[in-house]
Write a protein that holds these residues in place. Structure first.
Motif, PDB file in Angstrom:
ATOM      1  N   PHE A 136       7.779  11.547  11.320  1.00  0.00           N
ATOM      2  CA  PHE A 136       7.436  11.223   9.943  1.00  0.00           C
ATOM      3  C   PHE A 136       8.220  12.096   8.972  1.00  0.00           C
ATOM      4  O   PHE A 136       8.350  13.298   9.159  1.00  0.00           O
ATOM      5  N   TYR A 169      10.868   7.384   8.433  1.00  0.00           N
ATOM      6  CA  TYR A 169      10.825   8.106   9.687  1.00  0.00           C
ATOM      7  C   TYR A 169      12.248   8.407  10.143  1.00  0.00           C
ATOM      8  O   TYR A 169      13.175   7.665   9.848  1.00  0.00           O
ATOM      9  N   LEU A 215       6.922   4.226   4.090  1.00  0.00           N
ATOM     10  CA  LEU A 215       7.122   5.431   4.879  1.00  0.00           C
ATOM     11  C   LEU A 215       8.550   5.489   5.404  1.00  0.00           C
ATOM     12  O   LEU A 215       9.153   4.469   5.730  1.00  0.00           O
ATOM     13  N   LEU A 248       2.372  -1.282  10.388  1.00  0.00           N
ATOM     14  CA  LEU A 248       3.585  -1.006   9.641  1.00  0.00           C
ATOM     15  C   LEU A 248       4.622  -2.066   9.981  1.00  0.00           C
ATOM     16  O   LEU A 248       4.800  -2.408  11.144  1.00  0.00           O
ATOM     17  N   PRO A 306       9.762   8.266  16.692  1.00  0.00           N
ATOM     18  CA  PRO A 306      10.054   8.476  15.270  1.00  0.00           C
ATOM     19  C   PRO A 306       9.205   9.621  14.737  1.00  0.00           C
ATOM     20  O   PRO A 306       8.020   9.732  15.071  1.00  0.00           O
ATOM     21  N   LEU A 347      14.341   5.164   9.791  1.00  0.00           N
ATOM     22  CA  LEU A 347      13.546   3.946   9.724  1.00  0.00           C
ATOM     23  C   LEU A 347      12.689   3.949   8.468  1.00  0.00           C
ATOM     24  O   LEU A 347      12.067   4.952   8.127  1.00  0.00           O
ATOM     25  N   PHE A 378       8.488  -2.568  10.022  1.00  0.00           N
ATOM     26  CA  PHE A 378       9.672  -1.713  10.010  1.00  0.00           C
ATOM     27  C   PHE A 378      10.929  -2.493   9.674  1.00  0.00           C
ATOM     28  O   PHE A 378      11.092  -3.662  10.039  1.00  0.00           O
ATOM     29  N   THR A 380       3.800   6.203  -2.376  1.00  0.00           N
ATOM     30  CA  THR A 380       2.840   5.214  -2.837  1.00  0.00           C
ATOM     31  C   THR A 380       3.016   4.890  -4.315  1.00  0.00           C
ATOM     32  O   THR A 380       2.592   3.824  -4.755  1.00  0.00           O
ATOM     33  N   MET A 392       5.832   9.715   2.887  1.00  0.00           N
ATOM     34  CA  MET A 392       5.028   8.554   2.524  1.00  0.00           C
ATOM     35  C   MET A 392       5.071   8.442   1.008  1.00  0.00           C
ATOM     36  O   MET A 392       4.820   9.427   0.299  1.00  0.00           O
ATOM     37  N   GLU A 426       3.526  -0.517   4.627  1.00  0.00           N
ATOM     38  CA  GLU A 426       2.162  -0.863   5.000  1.00  0.00           C
ATOM     39  C   GLU A 426       1.575  -1.736   3.901  1.00  0.00           C
ATOM     40  O   GLU A 426       1.658  -1.406   2.719  1.00  0.00           O
ATOM     41  N   ARG A 443       0.831  -1.205   0.000  1.00  0.00           N
ATOM     42  CA  ARG A 443       0.000   0.000   0.000  1.00  0.00           C
ATOM     43  C   ARG A 443       0.868   1.259   0.000  1.00  0.00           C
ATOM     44  O   ARG A 443       0.671   2.150  -0.793  1.00  0.00           O
TER      45      ARG A 443
END
Lengths: 111, 120
Positions: free
Chosen positions: A45, A36, A34, A99, A43, A88, A101, A50, A48, A92, A31
């Motif tokens: 953000f 971080y 991300l 999530l 963490p 990190l 990681f 996609t 993101m 997803e 999906r």
């Protein structure tokens, strides 16, 4: 089982250098991916992603995703000591919203 | 508050005792997550709450771990009969599900400062 692998584990650079962090993944029904930044506990953000091939930028940081080769890179240009942190990567999957990681890349920027 | 808050920030306990960790998500966020991070490791998913749906407990490592979310807001993670291997930073995150292109929903999670749990 979903899997995220980051490389390198750690690196040390000097201020002004450029760093490239790698994140590869295997996930069913991808999906989003991300990034971080983790300096102490929480963490924070960064990006993101996609869609493939669309670079996201925020100041000296940028990131891009390749959904065909299943990886992403995070670039930091003109590094500063404040960029020192663990970065990190997380993925997803469409099934469920947790999530997964990677282990993180520890970046140390020396003056 | 403006962000996710967690309490306590640090907790030291003796092996065998029960502990409760609290998370206050961002107001209006419908999804809440618990993760844990052992020293030098990445984040490990524990449990996920979304609205009134049944929680996703797939990440809980044993039946000593449980969590609840009251009124769709505050969450408590309980660890019973703590063991030394439970020592870690426990992080809570919340998110607001955001509609994206073609109805797809994307998920940006905001993290709290964590609770550092030390089991002696």
């Amino acid at each position: 089982e979903d899997k995220v692998v980051q490389s390198p584990l750690s690196l040390v650079v000097h201020e002004g250098d450029t760093v490239t962090l790698n994140c590869s993944y295997e996930v069913t029904n991808f999906r989003s991916l991300l990034w971080y930044k983790q300096e102490k506990k929480a963490p924070t953000f960064l990006f993101m992603l996609t869609s493939s091939g669309i670079e996201k930028k925020s100041g000296r940081l940028s990131s891009i995703l390749d959904k065909k080769e299943l990886f992403s890179i995070l670039n930091i240009t003109a590094t500063q000591t404040g960029d020192s942190a663990v970065y990190l990567c997380a993925v997803e999957a469409a099934a469920g919203n947790k999530l997964t990681f990677g282990g993180g890349t520890r970046v140390l920027v020396k003056p | 508050g403006a962000g996710v808050s967690q309490s306590p920030s640090n907790k030291v306990t003796e092996k065998g005792k029960d502990v409760e960790l609290r998370c206050d998500p961002i107001s209006g966020h419908t999804a809440l997550y618990w993760y844990r991070q052992s020293l030098g490791q990445g984040l490990e998913f524990l449990i996920y709450f979304q609205g009134n749906s049944a929680p996703d407990k797939s990440g809980l490592p044993s039946d000593r771990f449980s969590a609840e979310r009251t009124g769709g807001s505050v969450s408590t993670l309980t660890i019973q009969r703590t063991q030394q291997e439970d020592s870690a930073v426990y992080l809570c995150a919340s998110s607001l599900r955001v509609p994206g292109l073609a109805g797809t929903v994307y998920n940006e999670q905001f993290f709290g400062p964590g609770t550092r749990l030390t089991v002696l």
